[in-house]
Write a protein that holds these residues in place. Structure first.
Motif, PDB file in Angstrom:
ATOM      1  N   VAL A   1       0.951 -22.683 -32.114  1.00 24.70           N
ATOM      2  CA  VAL A   1       0.829 -23.649 -33.197  1.00 24.70           C
ATOM      3  C   VAL A   1      -0.587 -24.211 -33.268  1.00 24.70           C
ATOM      4  O   VAL A   1      -1.140 -24.645 -32.253  1.00 24.70           O
ATOM      5  N   VAL A   2      -1.126 -24.189 -34.462  1.00 22.87           N
ATOM      6  CA  VAL A   2      -2.413 -24.821 -34.725  1.00 22.87           C
ATOM      7  C   VAL A   2      -2.114 -26.192 -35.324  1.00 22.87           C
ATOM      8  O   VAL A   2      -1.540 -26.294 -36.410  1.00 22.87           O
ATOM      9  N   LEU A   3      -2.475 -27.216 -34.577  1.00 21.99           N
ATOM     10  CA  LEU A   3      -2.183 -28.602 -34.963  1.00 21.99           C
ATOM     11  C   LEU A   3      -3.402 -29.160 -35.693  1.00 21.99           C
ATOM     12  O   LEU A   3      -4.446 -29.397 -35.079  1.00 21.99           O
TER      13      LEU A   3
ATOM     14  N   ALA B   1     -13.446 -24.305 -42.911  1.00 21.99           N
ATOM     15  CA  ALA B   1     -13.817 -24.156 -41.494  1.00 21.99           C
ATOM     16  C   ALA B   1     -12.570 -23.908 -40.643  1.00 21.99           C
ATOM     17  O   ALA B   1     -12.591 -23.084 -39.716  1.00 21.99           O
ATOM     18  N   MET B   2     -11.478 -24.598 -40.955  1.00 19.47           N
ATOM     19  CA  MET B   2     -10.226 -24.388 -40.206  1.00 19.47           C
ATOM     20  C   MET B   2      -9.767 -22.928 -40.357  1.00 19.47           C
ATOM     21  O   MET B   2      -9.433 -22.259 -39.375  1.00 19.47           O
ATOM     22  N   ALA B   3      -9.766 -22.435 -41.598  1.00 23.35           N
ATOM     23  CA  ALA B   3      -9.286 -21.065 -41.825  1.00 23.35           C
ATOM     24  C   ALA B   3     -10.185 -20.062 -41.085  1.00 23.35           C
ATOM     25  O   ALA B   3      -9.689 -19.075 -40.516  1.00 23.35           O
TER      26      ALA B   3
ATOM     27  N   VAL C   1      -5.129 -25.553 -48.548  1.00 21.33           N
ATOM     28  CA  VAL C   1      -4.799 -24.964 -47.245  1.00 21.33           C
ATOM     29  C   VAL C   1      -4.063 -23.631 -47.454  1.00 21.33           C
ATOM     30  O   VAL C   1      -4.352 -22.636 -46.779  1.00 21.33           O
ATOM     31  N   THR C   2      -3.149 -23.603 -48.410  1.00 24.29           N
ATOM     32  CA  THR C   2      -2.404 -22.359 -48.661  1.00 24.29           C
ATOM     33  C   THR C   2      -3.348 -21.267 -49.159  1.00 24.29           C
ATOM     34  O   THR C   2      -3.291 -20.125 -48.676  1.00 24.29           O
ATOM     35  N   GLN C   3      -4.220 -21.620 -50.090  1.00 21.18           N
ATOM     36  CA  GLN C   3      -5.175 -20.610 -50.588  1.00 21.18           C
ATOM     37  C   GLN C   3      -6.056 -20.080 -49.455  1.00 21.18           C
ATOM     38  O   GLN C   3      -6.299 -18.875 -49.346  1.00 21.18           O
ATOM     39  N   ALA C   4      -6.508 -20.996 -48.608  1.00 18.13           N
ATOM     40  CA  ALA C   4      -7.448 -20.593 -47.546  1.00 18.13           C
ATOM     41  C   ALA C   4      -6.781 -19.664 -46.531  1.00 18.13           C
ATOM     42  O   ALA C   4      -7.441 -18.785 -45.964  1.00 18.13           O
ATOM     43  N   LEU C   5      -5.483 -19.864 -46.306  1.00 13.87           N
ATOM     44  CA  LEU C   5      -4.788 -19.060 -45.280  1.00 13.87           C
ATOM     45  C   LEU C   5      -4.047 -17.867 -45.875  1.00 13.87           C
ATOM     46  O   LEU C   5      -3.471 -17.062 -45.135  1.00 13.87           O
ATOM     47  N   LEU C   6      -4.083 -17.745 -47.197  1.00 13.62           N
ATOM     48  CA  LEU C   6      -3.324 -16.671 -47.847  1.00 13.62           C
ATOM     49  C   LEU C   6      -3.713 -15.262 -47.378  1.00 13.62           C
ATOM     50  O   LEU C   6      -2.826 -14.424 -47.155  1.00 13.62           O
ATOM     51  N   PRO C   7      -4.991 -14.979 -47.165  1.00 13.24           N
ATOM     52  CA  PRO C   7      -5.328 -13.629 -46.688  1.00 13.24           C
ATOM     53  C   PRO C   7      -4.631 -13.306 -45.363  1.00 13.24           C
ATOM     54  O   PRO C   7      -4.221 -12.165 -45.143  1.00 13.24           O
TER      55      PRO C   7
END
Ligand code: NAP
Length: 236
Positions: A35-37, A74-76, A125-131
């Motif tokens: 888990v990434v908190l 930066a998180m992604a 956040v969803t867009q950034a992690l979508l790939p």
């Protein structure tokens, strides 16, 4: 971001340093997820990660302000570099339960602030992690919403929060429709009135978080584009 083990599913939880988010982190780690908190304050994030995972094997904290494009990017990048995958995104971070306000007189700067975190934060956040999500064998997105965002039940009051959650519900439907062909299950979940800083006096945090974890861990033939509390549909 030091988390051992390379084959477990990865879940990213926003606003993970307290309240429902922190308990979602704990429950997902207990189920074997890495888990990434995400936390705005890195120290609070580290302390929360140590509480949720005293062994330090499953939970890692990352600085994340969902209202800030650069922070989300930066998180992604960190998740991509250090873990190389994301299977679950829990958009939990939210602000401004404005019980004191009324739509007829609301401060629109305050409404804008709520939208920036509660709607655009989840969207960013969803867009950034979508790939990464699209490469997952079992991708899930959970938008932590509220019955206050239910159009069916709206009768006035709490305008910034209610409008932001109604919009988050709309985003849930749009993403579910667009990502269905890619097998991404996208649902909105109301945790119910839960005893956190936001919902003093409600039910235990473990119960509010359980409905979120239910949607994060759905089987492949589970629902998408729905609005749930405790695993049961509620009205839009
Ligand atoms: P909470 O105790 O107020 O915690 C909110 C969390 O969101 C905190 O970790 C906070 O971080 C984080 N956050 C706020 N703005 C952020 C930002 N820009 N970037 C990153 N993190 C941010 O709230 P909660 O009760 O746990 O609520 C969790 C979710 O459940 C929310 O979506 C809320 O709307 C929903 N919900 C709650 C209830 C309830 O009764 N509690 C009922 C219905 C729905 P900081 O510590 O840095 O402020």
């Amino acid at each position: 971001m030091a988390v051992r083990g390379t084959d477990a599913s990865v879940a990213v939880v926003t606003g993970g340093n307290r309240g429902i988010g922190l308990e979602v982190v704990r429950q997902l780690a207990e189920r074997g997820y890495r888990v990434v908190l995400g936390a705005r304050d890195e120290d609070k994030g580290r302390a929360a990660a140590a509480w949720a995972d005293p062994g330090g094997e499953r939970v890692s904290a990352v600085r994340l302000d969902v209202s800030d494009d650069a922070s989300v990017t930066a998180m992604a990048a960190r998740v991509t570099e250090h873990l190389g995958r994301t299977d679950v995104v829990v958009n939990n971070a939210a602000i401004l339960y404005d019980t004191w306000a009324r739509a007829r007189s609301a401060d629109l700067d305050e409404v804008r602030r709520a939208l920036d975190t509660n709607l655009f934060g989840a969207w960013r956040v969803t867009q950034a992690l979508l790939p990464l999500l699209e490469r997952s064998p079992h991708p899930r997105v959970v938008n932590v919403s509220s019955e206050e965002g239910s159009l069916a039940g709206m009768r006035g009051g709490t305008p910034a929060y209610s409008v932001s959650k109604a919009a988050l519900n709309a985003l849930t439907r749009l993403l579910a429709g667009e990502l269905g062909p890619r097998r991404v299950l996208v649902n909105a979940v109301c945790p119910g009135w839960t005893d956190t800083d936001m919902g003093r006096g409600g039910r235990p945090v473990s119960e509010g978080a359980a409905g979120v974890v239910w949607a994060a861990t759905l089987p492949d033939d589970g629902p998408t584009g729905g609005f749930f509390r405790d695993g049961k549909p509620i009205p839009w």
